[in-house]
Design a protein around this motif. Structure first.
Motif, short mmCIF file in Angstrom:
data_model
loop_
_atom_site.label_atom_id
_atom_site.label_comp_id
_atom_site.label_asym_id
_atom_site.label_seq_id
_atom_site.Cartn_x
_atom_site.Cartn_y
_atom_site.Cartn_z
N THR A 1 70.28 37.97 90.61
CA THR A 1 69.27 37.52 89.65
C THR A 1 69.93 37.15 88.33
O THR A 1 69.59 36.13 87.72
N GLN B 1 70.02 42.45 92.07
CA GLN B 1 69.94 42.34 90.62
C GLN B 1 71.10 41.53 90.07
O GLN B 1 70.93 40.73 89.14
N LYS C 1 62.90 41.68 86.51
CA LYS C 1 63.69 42.35 87.54
C LYS C 1 64.95 43.00 86.98
O LYS C 1 65.43 44.00 87.50
#
Length: 81
Positions: free
Chosen positions: A20, A17, A47
């Motif tokens: 991302t 994460q 996400k």
């Protein structure tokens, strides 16, 4: 276009994460980026949706970078008076 703002720290969340967020161009809390509304960007936002705030923007809402700046407009108003 999508306006994406980083609103919650990624500390304690998976490395995937955090990666991302970096891929979206977000490095610091309260940073805002504008990205095209594509399926890949939507997937990345999905996400990390618990860490970001997303707004859809239309091209007319994007400020034009032409003409005088705000400070010079104020000066022009005082000169005219």
């Amino acid at each position: 276009m999508l306006r994406i703002t980083y609103v919650k720290s990624a500390i304690g969340y998976r490395q995937e994460q955090r990666d991302t967020l970096r891929s979206l161009g977000l490095r610091r809390l309260h940073q805002t980026v504008e990205k095209p509304d594509t399926p890949s960007i939507r997937g990345m936002v999905n996400k990390v949706r618990h860490l970001v705030r997303v707004e859809e923007i239309v091209p007319e809402e994007t400020p034009a970078r032409r003409g005088r700046t705000r400070t010079s407009q104020k000066g022009a108003e005082h000169e005219a008076a």
